[in-house]
Design an enzyme around this catalytic site. Structure first.
Site, PDB file in Angstrom:
ATOM      1  N   SER A   2       1.127  -1.518   0.338  1.00  0.00           N
ATOM      2  CA  SER A   2      -0.158   0.457   0.117  1.00  0.00           C
ATOM      3  C   SER A   2       0.634   1.446  -0.104  1.00  0.00           C
ATOM      4  CB  SER A   2      -0.832   0.052   1.234  1.00  0.00           C
ATOM      5  OG  SER A   2      -0.213   0.370   2.302  1.00  0.00           O
ATOM      6  N   LYS A 178      15.152  -8.169  -6.774  1.00  0.00           N
ATOM      7  CA  LYS A 178      14.465  -9.587  -6.280  1.00  0.00           C
ATOM      8  C   LYS A 178      13.210  -8.431  -5.548  1.00  0.00           C
ATOM      9  CE  LYS A 178      17.648 -12.605  -5.992  1.00  0.00           C
ATOM     10  NZ  LYS A 178      17.863 -13.129  -7.793  1.00  0.00           N
ATOM     11  N   CYS A 376     -17.814  22.783   5.492  1.00  0.00           N
ATOM     12  CA  CYS A 376     -18.320  22.024   6.474  1.00  0.00           C
ATOM     13  C   CYS A 376     -18.184  22.187   7.797  1.00  0.00           C
ATOM     14  CB  CYS A 376     -17.489  20.058   5.963  1.00  0.00           C
ATOM     15  SG  CYS A 376     -19.470  19.098   6.160  1.00  0.00           S
ATOM     16  N   GLN A 380     -19.926  25.072  10.004  1.00  0.00           N
ATOM     17  CA  GLN A 380     -20.533  25.202  11.026  1.00  0.00           C
ATOM     18  C   GLN A 380     -19.644  25.881  12.651  1.00  0.00           C
ATOM     19  OE1 GLN A 380     -20.965  20.388  11.460  1.00  0.00           O
ATOM     20  NE2 GLN A 380     -21.727  20.528   9.810  1.00  0.00           N
ATOM     21  N   ARG A 460     -23.803  14.993   9.782  1.00  0.00           N
ATOM     22  CA  ARG A 460     -24.864  15.145   9.741  1.00  0.00           C
ATOM     23  C   ARG A 460     -25.944  16.244  10.087  1.00  0.00           C
ATOM     24  NH1 ARG A 460     -24.797   9.650  10.436  1.00  0.00           N
ATOM     25  NH2 ARG A 460     -22.591   8.249  10.508  1.00  0.00           N
ATOM     26  N   HIS A 505     -18.943  20.359   0.731  1.00  0.00           N
ATOM     27  CA  HIS A 505     -17.348  20.203   0.524  1.00  0.00           C
ATOM     28  C   HIS A 505     -16.540  20.092  -1.750  1.00  0.00           C
ATOM     29  CE1 HIS A 505     -16.073  17.943   3.793  1.00  0.00           C
ATOM     30  NE2 HIS A 505     -17.283  17.536   3.885  1.00  0.00           N
ATOM     31  N   GLU A 507     -13.839  21.195  -2.048  1.00  0.00           N
ATOM     32  CA  GLU A 507     -12.276  19.827  -2.663  1.00  0.00           C
ATOM     33  C   GLU A 507     -12.746  18.759  -3.625  1.00  0.00           C
ATOM     34  OE1 GLU A 507     -13.826  20.009   0.251  1.00  0.00           O
ATOM     35  OE2 GLU A 507     -13.332  19.189   2.013  1.00  0.00           O
TER      36      GLU A 507
HETATM   37  N1  GLN Z   1     -18.781  16.891  11.924  1.00  0.00           N
HETATM   38  C1  GLN Z   1     -19.840  17.797  11.039  1.00  0.00           C
HETATM   39  C2  GLN Z   1     -21.424  16.965  10.644  1.00  0.00           C
HETATM   40  O1  GLN Z   1     -20.965  15.714  10.366  1.00  0.00           O
HETATM   41  C3  GLN Z   1     -18.718  18.040   9.671  1.00  0.00           C
HETATM   42  C4  GLN Z   1     -19.039  17.090   8.934  1.00  0.00           C
HETATM   43  C5  GLN Z   1     -17.475  17.760   7.460  1.00  0.00           C
HETATM   44  O2  GLN Z   1     -16.724  17.987   7.803  1.00  0.00           O
HETATM   45  N2  GLN Z   1     -17.754  16.197   6.579  1.00  0.00           N
HETATM   46  O3  GLN Z   1     -22.152  17.382  10.221  1.00  0.00           O
END
Ligand code: GLN
Length: 532
Positions: A2, A178, A376, A380, A460, A505, A507
């Site tokens: 890996s 090898k 994300c 928050q 979530r 996200h 990205e």
């Molecule tokens: N922990 C946060 C949530 O579940 C943010 C999740 C994250 O950054 N991907 O909403």
């Protein structure tokens, strides 16, 4: 083994074949029992990649998307756990009609079925299948058996590529072949004979050793491909092109050779090594170490997205890892810790470790007008920061951290509550692509250039609509929402050169030839900040 670079080898090979005019797709097979990568600790597996259709997968899927510049769907990813789950469920519903269900052939047959389904879904001419793990270990033997069965049934249309590591022991200063000879022997034992060997190493394999490997492993010297360490993963396609990798593959498939004279990857590889103006971006996160080694893979897509945007703008990205726990330990030193950063980014995350340090960094960026980009968790926590320091709700928090807070400005999404009660964690977040509508006149709207965007999610918790009005009045503008207006997807802080944070996200959508507009906006703001 890996980490040797099978993913980049697969992705680069696919990129070149695509340039030759073939429709290409790529699959990843992971040997572990986890049904997907969603429940795995990033310390062990690196950052999770989320597909458009909401699968939580390995980063290699991200590399396929970035190199092939196309979306790779859920069907292109499988693990031992997922394969067994399907076979067992089928058995339980009498899908095998009362037959004895056995590891061989039923597991390899399920694997082959999935490979064929992925091929069909993308209508590909050439399908690359990356088998994780190490040849000779127990874990991937049924996947190798699937490869053997496919080759037996259709020898003209299946070729085997071995990616192998060639050590150059410092005490010898000489490359040793090898271990690869033994890897080939182990492959032979399961009935597979490599058509190509990719020689991963710190150095480029020389002609002498190519010949030696060829003789010992039963292939031509030109079928041993040198894959030395290179400064950027995006140099690999150019490197493979020089060694005629696509032509070798076409020859083996009996296809007419049709490679373009000019490759965009050659230009790209040159472009990214041109001297650009340095731009310094700090990723404030939590970093993991395993023993004496620190893992950088935790924010892999974020780092790639910063690079894509910087190269696009002619800048030379310098990414600094800032451990948010270091800020927590010495809040007074925050100016020193963040010194010299042109932009600050807070990526996704879970749980409480290091979050107070992240909130301090956000406050610092807001008050000192340093470009801030939150992804994300970074969005928050920006909401929590404003609630605490502008509205004066000192206990404001996300209920992920504090269930009792009087100001739960971020709270669990409705549909998540029952799942949490039932400990149903695997694959149950709000995942994959959702629509977002942008407010006219917002920074987000001007960067995207249109009003309606699709972005990928993995969370979530959400912005609590109960506090929306007060937070808006305080200056936190909710400029992106779900089409029904209910979910807040993007916030911006007013009177700031760049303070933008997203629930999704971005990205995941950044690609070398198509950098993400929000990352471009952020890096541009960081470049301006540098001048200032
Ligand atoms: N922990 C946060 C949530 O579940 C943010 C999740 C994250 O950054 N991907 O909403």
């Amino acid at each position: 083994m890996s980490g040797v670079g099978k993913g980049v080898v697969t992705a680069s090979t696919g990129a070149l074949l695509k340039e030759c005019g073939f429709r290409v797709t790529a699959l990843k097979i992971d040997p572990y029992i986890n049904v997907d990568a969603g429940t795995m600790n990033p310390i062990e597996h690196g950052e999770v990649f989320v597909t458009k259709d909401g699968a939580e997968t390995d980063q290699d899927m991200g590399n396929y998307e970035r190199f092939l510049n196309q979306d790779i769907p859920r069907v292109n990813y499988m693990t031992t756990g997922a394969v067994y789950q399907t076979v067992i469920e089928r058995e339980r519903s009498l899908g095998y009609g009362g037959k004895t269900v056995e590891a061989v052939p039923h597991i390899p047959l399920e694997v082959i079925g999935r490979i064929k389904a992925a091929q069909k879904a993308s209508d590909s001419d050439i399908t690359l299948v990356e088998i994780g793990g190490t040849v000779g270990e127990y874990q991937n033997v049924l996947f190798l058996e699937a490869a053997r069965m496919m080759r037996r049934d259709d020898p003209q249309n299946v070729i085997i590529v071995l990616v192998s590591y060639m050590p150059v022991p410092a005490s010898l200063g000489e490359m040793k072949t090898k271990p690869t000879q033994y890897a080939v022997k182990a492959l032979n034992e399961v009935g597979l004979f490599p058509d190509l060997i990719v020689a991963r190493s710190t150095h480029s394999i020389d002609e002498v050793r190519k010949g030696k490997l060829g003789t010992n492993c039963g292939l031509k010297g030109e079928d041993v491909i040198a894959a030395p360490d290179v400064p950027s993963i995006y140099d690999v396609p150019a490197l493979f092109r020089q060694q005629n990798v696509p032509e070798r593959i076409m020859e083996k498939f009996g296809l007419p050779k049709r490679c373009p004279k000019h490759s965009a990857w050659d230009d790209f590889s040159k472009h990214i090594h041109r001297k650009g103006k340095p731009v310094k971006i700090g990723i404030v996160g939590k970093y993991f170490s395993t023993g004496d080694f620190v893992l950088g893979d935790v924010y892999l897509c974020v780092m790639e997205a910063i690079k894509h945007a910087s190269w696009h703008l002619g800048a030379a990205p310098q990414i600094e890892w800032i451990n948010s726990e270091a800020i927590e330990k010495k809040p007074k030193d925050i100016a020193k810790i963040l010194k010299g950063l042109d932009g600050i980014l807070i990526p996704g995350g879970f749980g409480n470790r290091g979050i107070e340090g992240k909130i301090m960094a956000i406050r610092y960026a807001r008050e000192h007008k340093i470009p801030y980009f939150g992804l994300c968790y970074g969005m928050q926590l920006a909401t929590v920061e404003v609630a605490r320091h502008i509205l004066g709700w000192n206990d404001a928090n996300t209920t992920e951290i504090d269930k009792q807070t009087a100001h739960p400005v971020i709270h669990l999404m409705n549909e998540q509550e029952e799942r949490m009660r039932n400990s149903s964690y695997g694959g149950t977040m709000r995942l994959g692509e959702y629509a977002c509508v942008l407010r006219p006149g917002s920074l987000a709207k001007s960067l995207y250039g249109h009003e309606f965007v699709m972005e990928r999610h993995r969370h979530r918790y959400e912005f609590n609509p109960m506090y929306r009005e007060e937070l808006e009045k305080a200056g936190l503008q909710c400029v992106g929402t779900s089409p029904d207006g209910k979910l807040v997807e993007i916030v911006e802080w007013k009177n700031h050169p760049f303070f933008l944070a997203t629930q999704f996200h971005p990205e995941f959508l950044s690609r070398p030839f198509a950098p993400h507009p929000l990352f471009v906006g952020f890096v541009q703001a960081a470049m301006k900040n540098k001048k200032r």
